[in-house]
Design a protein around this motif. Structure first.
Motif: not given
Length: 339
Positions: A150-164, A196-201, A240-247
């Motif tokens: 499933l890993i390749p499919s999951l990775v590619f789905k990051l391009k098209s799926e909703s943020d949720e 995804k590291l520069t995503h608005s979310s 600006t987000d502490p969780e992003v900084q930590a990750s």
């Protein structure tokens, strides 16, 4: 920022209150029989009724015993979207319990769910990814996802799926890649995660950095992360987000284990933002920042720069966290080391 949420509301013509439910231990076997009915309404009502029962682990055990999962696997490909929605919802509820996760593994449900990745109904796909996310928390579940390819499919789905759904995928990948990362690397996951590291979310930025952290724990992943994403990780140290900084700091810490990662981090100007994180007593990234700076201090240029900032590490010696104090002591000794 407001985000669209996938609705789980059923069609208005479906009334779950009209489903007749048996009592006691006879309820689950009776509903299992009704799932095999040729009548669509009967199937729908049986699924509605079992949704209420499946929250009880005892009913999950009984359902597994009477072959409920076999029928649910068949219904995953049903032509009716309500049937698919309620089937995936039941499987998700089961996956929330350890006995249910074990049952899903033993009955090869993970492989059966792969066909729903392209389901036209959003809630069916969301339920499917919620199941994967829950299953991946168990090592056997993560291994099952890996073995299902499933890993390749999951990775590619990051391009098209909703943020949720992307958030669910990233959580799943984090747990799976902790076990094995080679397939993700071969799929070009690092390039997609870099985007995804520069995503608005903020949640997606943070979770993407967490996946890169897991990739960086593997020897073959460190080089790829070093080559492609260190400058972006350094920029996220001031997010600006502490969780992003930590990750981001955690991912950077593993990337700088290799000398090439240290050179790249120095070149990207990592020392000033890392020192700022160390100085902030409430920073979630403090421990990782200290360890990363310790590795940068192993380079002559890094050591020279950090010699002027040993007071920042001295302050950490008063920290109530023993791990922070130990890390600060090691950092000071490395910075002051003389050949």
């Amino acid at each position: 920022m407001a985000h669209a949420r996938i609705s789980a509301n059923l069609p208005p013509d479906i009334d779950p209150t009209k489903a007749p439910v048996a009592f006691g231990r006879r309820a689950v076997p009776k509903l299992n029989e009704e799932l095999q009915s040729p009548e669509l309404l009967t199937q729908q009502q049986a699924l509605m009724a079992f949704c209420d029962l499946v929250h009880d682990p005892e009913n999950i055990c009984q359902a597994i015993e009477v072959g409920f999962l076999h029928n649910l696997k068949t219904l995953l490909l049903h032509h009716d979207s309500t049937v698919r929605q309620k089937t995936t919802q039941i499987l998700y509820i089961m996956a929330m319990h350890n006995v249910g996760r074990q049952g899903l593994i033993q009955n090869s449900v993970i492989s059966a769910l792969t066909k729903l990745l392209d389901d036209p109904v959003d809630i069916c796909r969301k339920n499917t990814h919620q199941i994967f996310e829950m299953m991946a928390k168990l090592r056997e579940g993560a291994v099952g996802i890996l073995h299902a390819g499933l890993i390749p499919s999951l990775v590619f789905k990051l391009k098209s799926e909703s943020d949720e759904i992307q958030e669910l995928i990233l959580d799943t990948l984090s747990n799976c890649l902790r076990v094995e990362a080679s397939e993700a690397l071969a799929t070009g996951a690092v390039t997609i995660l870099k985007e995804k590291l520069t995503h608005s979310s903020a949640a997606i930025r943070s979770k993407a950095a967490c996946v890169l952290l897991e990739i960086g724990t593997h020897p073959e992943g460190k080089s790829t992360v070093c080559d492609e994403v260190i400058p972006v990780l350094v920029s996220l140290l001031e997010d600006t987000d502490p969780e992003v900084q930590a990750s981001a700091t955690g991912a950077l810490m593993f990337a700088t284990v290799k000398p090439q990662g240290r050179f790249s981090a120095l070149g990207a100007g990592a020392i000033p933002p890392l020192l700022k994180l160390v100085a902030e007593e409430t920073s979630k990234a403090r421990l990782s920042a200290i360890k990363t700076l310790t590795m940068l201090a192993e380079l002559p240029e890094g050591r020279r720069t950090l010699l002027d900032h040993t007071d920042t590490f001295q302050q950490c010696l008063k920290d109530p966290c023993e791990a922070v104090k130990r890390a600060a002591q090691i950092a000071i000794s490395v910075i002051k080391w003389k050949p």
